[in-house]
Enzyme design. Structure first.
Site, mmCIF file in Angstrom:
data_model
loop_
_atom_site.group_PDB
_atom_site.id
_atom_site.type_symbol
_atom_site.label_atom_id
_atom_site.label_comp_id
_atom_site.label_asym_id
_atom_site.label_seq_id
_atom_site.Cartn_x
_atom_site.Cartn_y
_atom_site.Cartn_z
ATOM 1 N N SER A 386 97.209 63.898 -2.600
ATOM 2 C CA SER A 386 96.966 65.155 -1.882
ATOM 3 C C SER A 386 95.498 65.509 -2.035
ATOM 4 O O SER A 386 94.960 65.513 -3.143
ATOM 5 C CB SER A 386 97.860 66.265 -2.454
ATOM 6 O OG SER A 386 97.527 67.510 -1.878
ATOM 7 N N LEU A 457 100.712 73.030 0.495
ATOM 8 C CA LEU A 457 102.118 72.662 0.647
ATOM 9 C C LEU A 457 102.464 71.476 -0.239
ATOM 10 O O LEU A 457 103.506 71.454 -0.911
ATOM 11 C CB LEU A 457 102.414 72.338 2.108
ATOM 12 C CG LEU A 457 103.834 71.843 2.424
ATOM 13 C CD1 LEU A 457 104.864 72.918 2.074
ATOM 14 C CD2 LEU A 457 103.945 71.432 3.887
ATOM 15 N N GLU A 458 101.600 70.475 -0.267
ATOM 16 C CA GLU A 458 101.839 69.304 -1.121
ATOM 17 C C GLU A 458 101.820 69.684 -2.607
ATOM 18 O O GLU A 458 102.649 69.213 -3.396
ATOM 19 C CB GLU A 458 100.768 68.247 -0.835
ATOM 20 C CG GLU A 458 100.843 67.703 0.600
ATOM 21 C CD GLU A 458 99.609 66.930 1.000
ATOM 22 O OE1 GLU A 458 99.666 66.197 2.007
ATOM 23 O OE2 GLU A 458 98.570 67.067 0.313
ATOM 24 N N LEU A 459 100.855 70.536 -2.975
ATOM 25 C CA LEU A 459 100.780 70.956 -4.381
ATOM 26 C C LEU A 459 102.020 71.730 -4.787
ATOM 27 O O LEU A 459 102.604 71.486 -5.848
ATOM 28 C CB LEU A 459 99.521 71.796 -4.590
ATOM 29 C CG LEU A 459 99.355 72.425 -5.979
ATOM 30 C CD1 LEU A 459 99.246 71.347 -7.042
ATOM 31 C CD2 LEU A 459 98.143 73.340 -6.001
#
Length: 544
Positions: A386, A457-459
Site C-alpha cells: 500500500s 482504505l488499505e491501511l
C-alpha cells in the site's frame, strides 16, 4: 691501675662463666610501677616450668639492661628498664620488664581517683552477702616495713554496710550499686625513708550464687577451632586457634591452658613456635567468659596430626576440647583468575557480536527453526503493498520493493494498480486482496494520506484484519520522514504497535543492507531456493 670503685648497689663481680642460655623476655611477669612509688620484682626463672626444679644452692644475680642498650649496667629504678637474673650454677638468663610511668601518663577510670599503674585485682561478692577486702601487697609491705603501715581509702562511707576496720575494708551487705573501683594507698617507713604504693580493686556483685548449690559450677568450652586452611607454601604460615571458656562464679581460682601431644607449651621441643594469649571477654555477675588464642608459627602439614587440646579448670572441675584440624584445599588463585578473566572476555565478545550482528543471528535462527507459513494457512500472496499514488513512490514500489521481493527473495507480491482487473469494484477488490495476503507493507511518506482514500482504505483493512483474526501483519516502511502532525489517526494508532523499517536512500539499496535484513525479519519465512518454484506467483495477484 688502681682498683675500680664499686657502685653501692652493684653486686660483686662473678667469675667468668660459659655462654648463658637466654630464655628471652617473660611477658607474664611484666611489672608496672608508678614513678615515686614502691614496686616488687620476682625473678621469672623460678616461675618457668622448664627450670622449676631448682636447688637451694642457686644464687641469683640481678642485672639492669636499660632500653636501647646492649650492656648491663648498675640498677637504677627511676627509668623504664628491663631486668635479667642469672642463675649462678647453670647460667640461665631470663628477662622481665619494668615500666615506670609518670602519674600524668596513667589513664584513670574515674576522674577524681588517684593514679594507679598496676593492674586491678578482681573481687566478686555475692549479693546480700559480705566480704572482707584486703589491699593488694599489703601483707608484703607489712613484713618489710619498720613501722605499721597505714591504710587509706579515698572515699568515705556514710553507712554501716561498709566500714574500714584497721587496714581492711569490710562490706557487710553487698548491693549492685556497690560495684566499681576501690582504691587503697599504703604508707610505711623503711630504713628511715617514707614509702608508699596505691592499688585498686574491681569489685563486682554476683547474683549467680542465688542459684541452688546443685547447679553445675564446672567450666565449659564454648568455642574451639576445627579446621585450618593450608596453601602450597606453608613454611611461613601462621595459624590462630581460638578457644573460649565460660567460668561460673566460684570463690576460687581458675585457669586456661593449651597442650600439644599431651605436653604444655613450655615443655615442647619446638616451644618457640607456639605462643598463647588470654583475654577477658565478659564478666557478668561473677560469670567470666575468657578467650585464649594459640598462635602456631611456621605451621606444617605434619602439625595436622598433632593432638592440640584447650583446657579450662576451676575448683569444681575441668573441661577439655580437642582442636580437630583438617586441611582445606586452597583454590588455585592463578587458574581461577585466568578462568574468570576468560569468561568475562567471552561474555563481552558475545555481547558485542549480538549487538552488531543480531539481525543476522535472528535471520539464521528463523531459517533453521521457523516454519514456512505457506504450509499452515490458505493465503495466496505473501505481500500486499500500500502506497501513495504519486510518481515518485510508485517508482520506488515497482522498481525497488517489487523487484527485490519477487526476483531476489522469492515472495509473491500483489500491487493493486498493477494487478487488479478493470471494471471491478475498488473497495471489494481491495478488501479481497488484503484478506488473501500474509503481510501488508505500508509505504509511509508525507503524501500517504493526503492524495486519496485508496491508501487509507488499505491501511484500515489491514489493521482491522490484524486486530480481528491475527492472520495478517502490518509493516510500516518509512520512505521519507514524516512530521508528527502529518501522521493521520490510523497511522498514529498503528505506529505504537507496529514495526517501522526506515528506508535510507542509497545506503538501503544493497540486499545486504540493514533495511532489507530488518524487513526480512518481519516478512514470512522464505528460503531463496524456493524463489523459482514461486515464479508463477510473482507476476501479479490475478484471480479467477
Amino acid at each position: 691501675m688502681g682498683a675500680s670503685r664499686r657502685h653501692p648497689y652493684q653486686t660483686p663481680e662473678l667469675p667468668r662463666l660459659p655462654t648463658c642460655y637466654h630464655w628471652d623476655m617473660c611477658s607474664d611477669t611484666a611489672v608496672s610501677v608508678l614513678e615515686g612509688e614502691v614496686g616488687r620484682l620476682s625473678c621469672p626463672l623460678f616461675c618457668h616450668p622448664s627450670i622449676h626444679n631448682y636447688t637451694s644452692d642457686h644464687k641469683l644475680v640481678w642485672h639492669h639492661l636499660p632500653e636501647g642498650h646492649d650492656l648491663e649496667q648498675p640498677i637504677v629504678f627511676s627509668l623504664p628498664i628491663a631486668l635479667s637474673c642469672r642463675n649462678r650454677s647453670s647460667c640461665i638468663k631470663m628477662a622481665t620488664r619494668l615500666k615506670v610511668p609518670r602519674p600524668d601518663e596513667v589513664v584513670q577510670s574515674v576522674d577524681c581517683a588517684p593514679p594507679v599503674a598496676t593492674a586491678a585485682d578482681d573481687v566478686v561478692i555475692p549479693l546480700q552477702e559480705g566480704k572482707m577486702l584486703d589491699c593488694p601487697d599489703l601483707q608484703e609491705a607489712a613484713n618489710m616495713a619498720d613501722s605499721e603501715p597505714t591504710y587509706c581509702q579515698p572515699y568515705p562511707f556514710w553507712n554501716n554496710n561498709r566500714e574500714q576496720i584497721g587496714a581492711r575494708l569490710q562490706i557487710h551487705i553487698m548491693y549492685t550499686f556497690y560495684q566499681g573501683w576501690y582504691y587503697c594507698t599504703v604508707s610505711y617507713q623503711k630504713r628511715g625513708q617514707s614509702l608508699k604504693f596505691t592499688r585498686k580493686l574491681n569489685c563486682n556483685a554476683a547474683s549467680s550464687l542465688a542459684v541452688p548449690t546443685s547447679t553445675s559450677k564446672e567450666p565449659s568450652i564454648l568455642l574451639h577451632p576445627n579446621k585450618v586452611g593450608l596453601f602450597d607454601s606453608v613454611s611461613d604460615l601462621e595459624v590462630r586457634l581460638v578457644c573460649r571458656a565460660l567460668f561460673p562464679y566460684l570463690d576460687s581460682s581458675w585457669e586456661m591452658w593449651w597442650t600439644v601431644d599431651g605436653k604444655t607449651l613450655d615443655k615442647l621441643p619446638d616451644h618457640h613456635r607456639f605462643n598463647r594469649t588470654i583475654r577477658l571477654l565478659s564478666n557478668q555477675d561473677g560469670e567470666r567468659t575468657e578467650e585464649s588464642v594459640l598462635l602456631i608459627k611456621h605451621f606444617q602439614s605434619e602439625d595436622l596430626n598433632r593432638e592440640i587440646n584447650c583446657s579450662a579448670q576451676n575448683q569444681r572441675g575441668s573441661d577439655t576440647r580437642r582442636a580437630e584440624l583438617r586441611e582445606e584445599a586452597s583454590l588455585p588463585s592463578v587458574e581461577l583468575s585466568c578462568g574468570l578473566g576468560m569468561t568475562l572476555v567471552l561474555l563481552l565478545l558475545l555481547f558485542i557480536v549480538y549487538h552488531v550482528f543480531w539481525l543476522e543471528l535472528l535471520l539464521l535462527y528463523r531459517s533453521w527453526f521457523s516454519t514456512d507459513e505457506r504450509h499452515s494457512d490458505d493465503k495466496e500472496y505473501d505481500v500486499y503493498i500500500s502506497y501513495a499514488r504519486n510518481s515518485e513512490e510508485e517508482q520506488f514500489v515497482l522498481t525497488t520493493l517489487r523487484s527485490i521481493l519477487e526476483n531476489e527473495l522469492g515472495y509473491s507480491v500483489c500491487i493493486f494498480d498493477r494487478d487488479s482487473l478493470p471494471g471491478g469494484t475498488i473497495t471489494d477488490e481491495t478488501l479481497s486482496f488484503v484478506a488473501r495476503s500474509r503481510r501488508l507493507l505500508v509505504v509511509v511518506s508525507p503524501g500517504y494520506a493526503s492524495l486519496g482514500s485508496q491508501a487509507l482504505l488499505e491501511l484500515k483493512a489491514g489493521i482491522d484484519a490484524m486486530a480481528l483474526g491475527g492472520h495478517l501483519r502490518v509493516i510500516l516502511i518509512q520512505y521519507k520522514p514524516v512530521q508528527r502532525q502529518g501522521w493521520v489517526r490510523e497511522l498514529q494508532r498503528a505506529r505504537v504497535a507496529l514495526a517501522l523499517v526506515r528506508w535510507q536512500g542509497d545506503k538501503s539499496k544493497e540486499l545486504t543492507s540493514r533495511f532489507w535484513k530488518r524487513l526480512r525479519v518481519e516478512l514470512p519465512v522464505r528460503s531463496v531456493d524456493n524463489k523459482m518454484s514461486d515464479r508463477k506467483h510473482s507476476h501479479g495477484c490475478f484471480h479467477d
